[in-house]
Design a protein around this motif. Structure first.
Motif, short mmCIF file in Angstrom:
data_model
loop_
_atom_site.label_atom_id
_atom_site.label_comp_id
_atom_site.label_asym_id
_atom_site.label_seq_id
_atom_site.Cartn_x
_atom_site.Cartn_y
_atom_site.Cartn_z
N ILE A 146 0.88 -1.18 0.00
CA ILE A 146 0.00 0.00 0.00
C ILE A 146 0.92 1.23 0.00
O ILE A 146 1.24 1.78 1.05
CB ILE A 146 -0.94 0.01 1.22
N SER A 155 -3.45 4.13 -0.18
CA SER A 155 -4.13 3.40 -1.24
C SER A 155 -3.16 2.55 -2.03
O SER A 155 -1.94 2.76 -2.01
CB SER A 155 -4.84 4.38 -2.18
N SER A 203 -3.16 0.30 -6.00
CA SER A 203 -3.81 -0.18 -7.22
C SER A 203 -3.14 -1.47 -7.71
O SER A 203 -3.53 -2.01 -8.75
CB SER A 203 -3.74 0.88 -8.32
N SER A 260 -8.58 0.89 -7.34
CA SER A 260 -7.72 1.03 -6.17
C SER A 260 -8.50 0.66 -4.92
O SER A 260 -9.73 0.76 -4.88
CB SER A 260 -7.20 2.47 -6.03
N ASP A 261 -7.75 0.23 -3.91
CA ASP A 261 -8.29 0.05 -2.56
C ASP A 261 -7.81 1.23 -1.72
O ASP A 261 -6.64 1.61 -1.78
CB ASP A 261 -7.80 -1.25 -1.93
N TYR A 262 -8.72 1.78 -0.92
CA TYR A 262 -8.40 2.93 -0.08
C TYR A 262 -8.63 2.59 1.38
O TYR A 262 -9.61 1.93 1.73
CB TYR A 262 -9.26 4.14 -0.48
N TYR A 263 -7.73 3.09 2.23
CA TYR A 263 -7.81 2.88 3.67
C TYR A 263 -7.59 4.22 4.36
O TYR A 263 -6.89 5.10 3.84
CB TYR A 263 -6.73 1.92 4.16
#
Length: 899
Positions: A357, A374, A376, A391-394
């Motif tokens: 990440i 984030s 991708s 994308s994943d977002y945290y």
């Protein structure tokens, strides 16, 4: 009566001289054309400085007062700075190009070449010159400067601009002023008479250098906070170990350094080090210190000879990032670092990102408690054909490091509101805006396609349309402002209140309003202040400046509007005055000075004087209906001495859409990829630039269907020689003119630059300028096929000029260079070989070592000359130049004479 007749006769003579004796431009004129490349207004608004320069040659800097008088000019010179107080101007003088060129021809050593000098002008009139300057810095918030002289002397000179205070320090390797004060740091190797090596800070007003950290090792990433009362840096005592053993140090107001982090800290992953490539920065409130970490740099096996080691690349079908992209990014990837943060008050270190990440956004200039991280990487493979990636977002707590999933597998590109309360984005897949409250994770949908047209309504590629964007947020993240095609809307970020159209009449008047930011440090938009809007009228193609308050819906007030384009609007920091440029095709974009209401303007520069006596040109907007039944527009460019009873050769030049640039000044230039309009207009051509609207799957036919009735419109006007029509385009334009040559024999000559002629082979090609494959461009991008070669093979055949090259009867000039990183060079070769095989008249220009277009001025000059000779021969009957008639054999290439 006789006097009056004599008067008009004289006028006739003058008119004849001014119109019919206008001169034609040459390529050499283009090279020397002066354009304004930089401008600034002093903080108090009393002074303006501009920089103008030719495409090849020496730049000039001019100083103007508020009345529009030129106070001074300096040439050659290439850089300038106003002092914080507005009492001084600093100008870097450079050696004349003619001098340096002559010395290079004499093979003068680099150390013996002339150096730059600094001119310090007291704006009251006094000037000082500091010669042989190799580097300098000017404080942003104080009237102080620092500089070093001579190539082999590392002494640093620090002085007040009025000259009353001066310091000098030996053996200085690095130096910098703080952003918001006159505090200063420098790193010195010391000397033999008492100066210890190390990092020093200096309060220039007090004049007492303070040794912050003694040492003759390696200092990296030395950084002040904004006020300059805290400084952080990396240090390693052992120069040979600096790449893997740097420690992070911090010194605050008492200038006592303390070790904040070292490579063995348990907060970092095992085997990681503090990276010299990671940027150190303070949060705005000075509570946190951000820096970079990375895995310890790999070391090559020194027990094996390089020639005994295999050299093979392994490409894998499922690797997240394509190998060619990895190769392109290799240098930056080797320097990649990952964000960590140090809580200054809590004395706590937290690693925030990692290779899984890697990306982070911090809110409120680093003050916010939550940041967004984030990745991708899990979706990177599909990006090679989708032209985008999920994308994943945290969220991540900057106090504890705790992560929480915010959004998973989303195409949106999240951004943070200024205070960091919300993440917000435009979702292209459903053409809607969203926000998420970071405090509670609640998702809010602000728009739907039915409620708000946020997307680009002119989109004609086989992909989701992009948004018109946002000018920003209001104070404390209370509202977000969003553009539709015409207006500015205010939205409640939680979606509880109905949106408000703040500009009201943009859509009804077909005027696009866009916010003008006049403060480079602006973090939010103050709705209660009077602001400026730049507006574009879709009917007239003119622009204007309007004023309004965005606190409630109101019709903006017009300050300056017309058939021109306004640019470069820049406000004085401490005064209600600004500078801007106003241009049209016939009006040079000279810099003007005015008040905030644009009531009266003073033109400062006089670039328009270059046009005197030149057969310049005029523009005309025309409309027609394409063969697809679509209303289209285009611009006709005519010579100033245009005679509707004459027949003119026509050059058709286009890319996609151009009508909106009707009132844009086309700066004369030896262009890298297109004809220069003024060069050809002044030499008796008419130029036509039509708009094109595309149908998915049929880009070539769309071009044909758009352009041919546009040309027919011109032929009906009676002033175009139908046997002297040429076409020219580059890249996407180069493809389109190549396609046209297979569909019509109307054109007497075509120049096609960096064209794709075989979409099958191009689909599988690589954009070497980035390492990206080209497949996304055909499935979802500009090439507009909308499918793969195996799902829509006929589209690839029908749109590829290569497969109908036997129909070409038009002489072709190709320009395609062997280091093209956008379009594979072999496309140009396929084009040339096919036409040569068919024994069609074709020439190919390869500017060796150049990319997608010539970048070196001599090559651009050469291209313009050859292209003009090519068109002059086929469209005006000029003799065929020797390079076309006899060719240029390889053994003679470097001996070819002047064109």
């Amino acid at each position: 009566m006789k006097r009056r007749l004599l008067f008009f006769c004289c006028l006739g003579v003058l008119f004849s001289f001014s119109v019919f004796s206008q001169r034609s431009l040459t390529v050499e004129d283009l090279v020397q054309w002066q354009r304004i490349t930089d401008q600034a207004i002093s903080n108090d608004g009393k002074w303006v400085v501009t920089k103008s320069e030719p495409w090849s040659g020496d730049a000039m800097i001019q100083l103007f007062d508020a009345k529009g008088n030129e106070v001074a000019s300096y040439a050659p010179a290439d850089r300038f700075n106003f002092a914080h107080s507005s009492n001084y101007l600093l100008v870097r003088r450079t050696p004349a190009k003619a001098l340096t060129d002559s010395l290079k021809l004499k093979k003068t050593k680099a150390d013996d070449m002339p150096m730059n000098s600094l001119l310090l002008r007291h704006l009251s009139g006094k000037e000082e010159v500091i010669d042989s300057v190799r580097g300098y810095a000017l404080a942003e918030s104080a009237d102080w400067m620092a500089y070093q002289r001579n190539r082999k002397d590392s002494t640093l000179y620090v002085r007040s601009l009025d000259g009353t205070k001066r310091f000098q320090f030996p053996s200085v390797k690095e130096y910098k002023f703080a952003e918001k004060s006159g505090r200063f740091f420098y790193i010195t190797g010391g000397d033999t008479v008492g100066t210890k090596p190390g990092l020093y800070t200096l309060d220039v007003e007090k004049g007492n250098p303070v040794l912050v950290k003694e040492g003759s090792g390696v200092f990296k990433q030395t950084t002040f906070n904004k006020a300059g009362d805290a400084i952080a840096f990396l240090y390693c005592a052992d120069k040979d170990s600096a790449g893997k053993a740097l420690d992070l140090w911090l010194a605050e107001k008492d200038n006592t350094p303390r070790l904040v982090a070292e490579r063995t800290n348990e907060a970092f992953p095992a085997g990681w080090v503090i990276s010299e490539n990671g940027q150190i920065r303070f949060s705005e409130n000075n509570a946190r210190l951000f820096f970079g970490t990375a895995p310890e740099p790999k070391q090559k096996d020194t027990t094996m000879l390089a020639e005994d080691r295999s050299n093979v690349q392994v490409w894998s079908w499922d690797e997240p990032v394509q190998y060619t992209v990895q190769t392109f990014n290799k240098a930056s990837d080797l320097k990649r670092s990952y964000q960590a943060v140090y809580s200054i008050a809590g004395n706590k270190l937290i690693q925030l990102t990692n290779p899984e990440i890697p990306t982070i956004m911090t809110g409120d200039e680093g003050n916010a408690e939550l940041a967004i991280i984030s990745t991708s990487l899990p979706y990177s493979v599909s990006s090679m054909w989708e032209s985008r990636s999920k994308s994943d977002y945290y969220t991540v707590s900057l106090a504890t490091g705790e992560r929480k999933l915010l959004l998973e597998a989303d195409y949106g590109r999240l951004r943070l509101s200024p205070k960091g309360k919300y993440a917000w984005w435009y979702a292209s897949t459903d053409s809607s805006y969203y926000t998420i409250s970071l405090a509670d994770g609640k998702l809010h949908r602000l728009t739907t396609p039915q409620s708000f047209p946020a997307w680009d309504t002119d989109n004609d590629v086989p992909d989701y349309p992009s948004a018109y964007g946002s000018p920003g947020w209001t104070a404390n993240d209370e509202h977000i402002l969003i553009y539709d095609r015409y207006d500015i809307w205010r939205f409640d970020p939680k979606g509880n209140a109905a949106p408000v159209n703040l500009t009201r009449n943009g859509r009804s008047k077909e005027v696009n309003y866009r916010y003008v930011s006049l403060d480079r440090e602006e973090r939010f938009i103050d709705l209660n202040k009077t602001v400026l809007l730049r507006a574009f009228n879709e009917q007239t193609k003119g622009t204007g400046v309007y004023s309004t308050r965005l606190s409630s819906a109101a019709e903006p007030k017009a300050l300056l509007t017309g058939d021109f384009t306004l640019n470069k609007i820049t406000k004085a920091k401490q005064a209600e005055v600004l500078i801007y440029s106003q241009e049209s095709f016939e009006q040079y974009p000279d810099i003007q000075l005015t008040d905030m209401n644009f009531r009266s303007s003073v033109r400062l520069t006089n670039g328009i004087a270059q046009q005197e006596g030149v057969n310049w040109g005029t523009t005309e907007l025309v409309s027609w209906i394409s063969l697809d039944g679509i209303p289209l527009q285009g611009v006709i460019y005519k010579p100033s001495d245009f005679d509707p009873n004459k027949k003119y050769p026509l050059l058709v030049n286009f890319y996609e859409r151009n009508a909106e640039t009707l009132h844009t000044y086309r700066m004369p230039e030896p262009h890298r990829s297109t004809i220069d309009y003024h060069l050809h207009l002044s030499n008796g051509y008419v130029v036509f630039n039509p708009d094109i609207v595309y149908k998915e799957g049929y880009p070539g036919e769309s071009c044909f269907n758009a352009i041919m009735p546009g040309i027919s419109l011109l032929l009906e006007k009676g002033y175009i020689d139908e046997k002297a029509i040429g076409a020219q385009g580059h890249s996407w334009g180069g493809y389109q003119v190549a396609y046209l040559a297979t569909r019509t024999n109307l054109f007497a000559a075509i120049e096609s630059g960096a064209p794709v002629v075989n979409m099958f082979s191009a689909y599988g090609g690589i954009r070497w300028g980035s390492g990206l494959n080209r497949s996304f461009q055909y499935e979802h991008g500009q090439s507009r096929i909308g499918g793969t070669p195996w799902t829509t093979p006929l589209r690839y055949v029908e749109n590829s000029p290569l497969f109908t090259m036997d129909k070409v009867e038009t002489p072709i000039l190709i320009m395609h260079n062997d280091e093209d990183g956008h379009v594979p060079w072999y496309q140009g070769i396929e084009y040339f070989v096919a036409l040569k095989r068919l024994q069609k008249p074709v020439w190919m220009l390869n500017y060796t070592g150049e990319p997608h277009w010539p970048t070196k001025t001599p090559n651009k000059i050469d291209f313009q000359k050859r292209m003009m000779q090519f068109f002059n021969h086929y469209l005006k009957g000029a003799p065929m130049p020797k390079w076309m008639e006899e060719g240029v054999p390889a053994v003679e290439q470097e001996f070819e004479g002047e064109l």
